[in-house]
Write an enzyme that holds these catalytic residues in place. Structure first.
Site, PDB file in Angstrom:
ATOM      1  N   ASP A  10       0.877  -1.174   0.000  1.00  0.00           N
ATOM      2  CA  ASP A  10       0.000   0.000   0.000  1.00  0.00           C
ATOM      3  C   ASP A  10       0.915   1.224   0.000  1.00  0.00           C
ATOM      4  O   ASP A  10       2.127   1.109   0.221  1.00  0.00           O
ATOM      5  CB  ASP A  10      -0.896  -0.005   1.250  1.00  0.00           C
ATOM      6  CG  ASP A  10      -1.800   1.229   1.310  1.00  0.00           C
ATOM      7  OD1 ASP A  10      -2.356   1.602   0.267  1.00  0.00           O
ATOM      8  OD2 ASP A  10      -1.937   1.841   2.389  1.00  0.00           O
ATOM      9  N   SER A  11       0.319   2.388  -0.206  1.00  0.00           N
ATOM     10  CA  SER A  11       1.118   3.617  -0.132  1.00  0.00           C
ATOM     11  C   SER A  11       1.638   3.846   1.286  1.00  0.00           C
ATOM     12  O   SER A  11       2.512   4.674   1.496  1.00  0.00           O
ATOM     13  CB  SER A  11       0.251   4.815  -0.528  1.00  0.00           C
ATOM     14  OG  SER A  11      -0.782   4.975   0.422  1.00  0.00           O
ATOM     15  N   GLY A  43      -3.028   9.030  -3.598  1.00  0.00           N
ATOM     16  CA  GLY A  43      -4.322   9.463  -4.130  1.00  0.00           C
ATOM     17  C   GLY A  43      -4.313  10.779  -4.883  1.00  0.00           C
ATOM     18  O   GLY A  43      -5.158  11.020  -5.739  1.00  0.00           O
ATOM     19  N   CYS A  74      -4.383  -1.443  -1.932  1.00  0.00           N
ATOM     20  CA  CYS A  74      -4.531  -0.006  -2.159  1.00  0.00           C
ATOM     21  C   CYS A  74      -5.487   0.183  -3.330  1.00  0.00           C
ATOM     22  O   CYS A  74      -5.225  -0.319  -4.436  1.00  0.00           O
ATOM     23  CB  CYS A  74      -3.158   0.578  -2.479  1.00  0.00           C
ATOM     24  SG  CYS A  74      -3.197   2.295  -2.970  1.00  0.00           S
ATOM     25  N   CYS A 196     -10.986   3.523   0.316  1.00  0.00           N
ATOM     26  CA  CYS A 196      -9.538   3.684   0.489  1.00  0.00           C
ATOM     27  C   CYS A 196      -9.184   2.882   1.736  1.00  0.00           C
ATOM     28  O   CYS A 196      -9.883   3.003   2.762  1.00  0.00           O
ATOM     29  CB  CYS A 196      -9.200   5.161   0.677  1.00  0.00           C
ATOM     30  SG  CYS A 196      -7.518   5.451   1.278  1.00  0.00           S
ATOM     31  N   HIS A 198      -6.956   3.156   3.883  1.00  0.00           N
ATOM     32  CA  HIS A 198      -6.626   3.964   5.063  1.00  0.00           C
ATOM     33  C   HIS A 198      -7.876   4.302   5.888  1.00  0.00           C
ATOM     34  O   HIS A 198      -7.813   4.408   7.107  1.00  0.00           O
ATOM     35  CB  HIS A 198      -5.983   5.297   4.648  1.00  0.00           C
ATOM     36  CG  HIS A 198      -4.518   5.224   4.365  1.00  0.00           C
ATOM     37  ND1 HIS A 198      -4.024   4.664   3.203  1.00  0.00           N
ATOM     38  CD2 HIS A 198      -3.438   5.644   5.065  1.00  0.00           C
ATOM     39  CE1 HIS A 198      -2.700   4.761   3.215  1.00  0.00           C
ATOM     40  NE2 HIS A 198      -2.319   5.351   4.329  1.00  0.00           N
TER      41      HIS A 198
HETATM   42  N1  DGL Z   1      -4.681   3.343   0.902  1.00  0.00           N
HETATM   43  C1  DGL Z   1      -4.721   3.746  -0.441  1.00  0.00           C
HETATM   44  C2  DGL Z   1      -6.032   3.496  -1.134  1.00  0.00           C
HETATM   45  O1  DGL Z   1      -6.688   2.537  -0.783  1.00  0.00           O
HETATM   46  C3  DGL Z   1      -3.979   4.976  -0.840  1.00  0.00           C
HETATM   47  C4  DGL Z   1      -4.271   6.232  -0.128  1.00  0.00           C
HETATM   48  C5  DGL Z   1      -3.299   7.303  -0.573  1.00  0.00           C
HETATM   49  O2  DGL Z   1      -2.103   7.040  -0.474  1.00  0.00           O
HETATM   50  O3  DGL Z   1      -3.756   8.358  -1.013  1.00  0.00           O
HETATM   51  O4  DGL Z   1      -6.411   4.189  -2.031  1.00  0.00           O
END
Ligand code: DGL
Length: 283
Positions: A10-11, A43, A74, A196, A198
């Site tokens: 993931d990021s 994102g 992600c 997302c 996160h």
């Molecule tokens: N967790 C990620 C997602 O599901 C990326 C969030 C990000 O880095 O902007 O999109």
């Protein structure tokens, strides 16, 4: 190959919400988790940047860790890079995540569904196609939540934690207000898709804000089930006793704030700090 780990990336820390479900569904497997925190958030970056990062991380996990499967934990990276990853690694078992619109359709009584995601995910062709397939089946209200993944990422940092928690609360209020009315009455949104990975870590704050009648939908569990199915059909599922030593079971890496990853892994997955390491900075 059965003994090889499953790669997850993931990021940043968001994919830990998916790792949690993967561990529960696949208790005998080994996992290597890559938090690309040095390049987060994805994102609001260009598609090209996210694609390049996804390809570099995948190559690294294949070469250095000999992964037997990869979970792109992600939504943003899945939306813009999964087709390229599949094209470059046709032999690899690859699982992506996408906002859970279809499961939300099964849950919603009012037929009005909110979707929070990153700008990158919601504006991607892949997501627009998914939305197009469901045209007429419900009303979807989309909200790109700039800054929210970053605030969640920073909330585990020792120095920025307190301030980030405050900005999470402010951003949640701002974005949910922009979306419209939540509730179980006709016309209101009774279901909210967390598009997302996160955002799963903000679900308690979201529930407190929107009330218990609004159902929050995320993708960890279906993704873990799909991973299990694919490993089973490729005869690559590790069964038998779970690996004993934590170091054999799990290796978490970050090329950003390792202390932040440690704090997140401890808080949400109850993992000791020793499971987290500094990632290879060349990747
Ligand atoms: N967790 C990620 C997602 O599901 C990326 C969030 C990000 O880095 O902007 O999109």
């Amino acid at each position: 190959m059965i003994e090889s780990p499953i790669g997850v990336f993931d990021s940043g820390i968001g994919g830990l919400s998916v790792l949690q479900s993967l561990q529960a569904a696949l208790p005998a497997e080994h996992f290597v988790y890559w938090a690309d925190s040095g390049h987060a958030p994805y994102g609001e970056k260009t598609d090209l940047f996210v694609r390049q990062r996804s390809l570099a991380i995948t190559d690294h996990l294949i070469r250095q860790h000999h992964i037997k499967a990869l979970v792109v934990a992600c939504n943003t990276a899945t939306a813009v890079a999964i087709h390229e990853l599949r094209a470059q690694h046709p032999q690899l078992i690859l699982i992506g995540v996408e906002p859970a619109l279809k499961p939300a359709l099964q849950i919603s009584q009012t037929g009005h569904i909110g979707v929070m995601g990153t700008r990158g995910t919601l504006s991607s062709e892949k997501f627009q196609r998914l939305l197009g397939h469901l045209h007429g089946q419900a009303q979807f209200t989309l909200q790109a939540c700039d800054g929210l993944a970053l605030a969640i990422e920073q909330s585990t940092s020792l120095t920025e934690g307190g301030q980030a928690t405050e900005s999470i609360a402010q951003l949640l209020q701002q974005y949910t207000r922009l979306m419209g009315e939540f509730g179980s009455c006709s016309g209101q949104m009774d279901t909210l898709v967390l598009g997302c990975t996160h955002y799963v870590f903000a679900q308690d704050a979201l529930s407190a804000l929107l009330g218990p009648q609004v159902k929050l939908v995320s993708t960890g569990e279906p993704v873990a089930r799909q991973t299990r199915r694919l490993l089973e059909s490729a005869r690559l599922l590790r069964t038998g006793p779970a690996p004993h030593a934590l170091s054999a079971r799990l290796c978490l890496m970050s090329n950003g704030d390792v202390a932040g990853l440690q704090a997140a892994a401890q808080r949400w997955l109850q993992l000791p700090h020793s499971a987290c390491h500094r990632a290879d900075m060349q990747v």
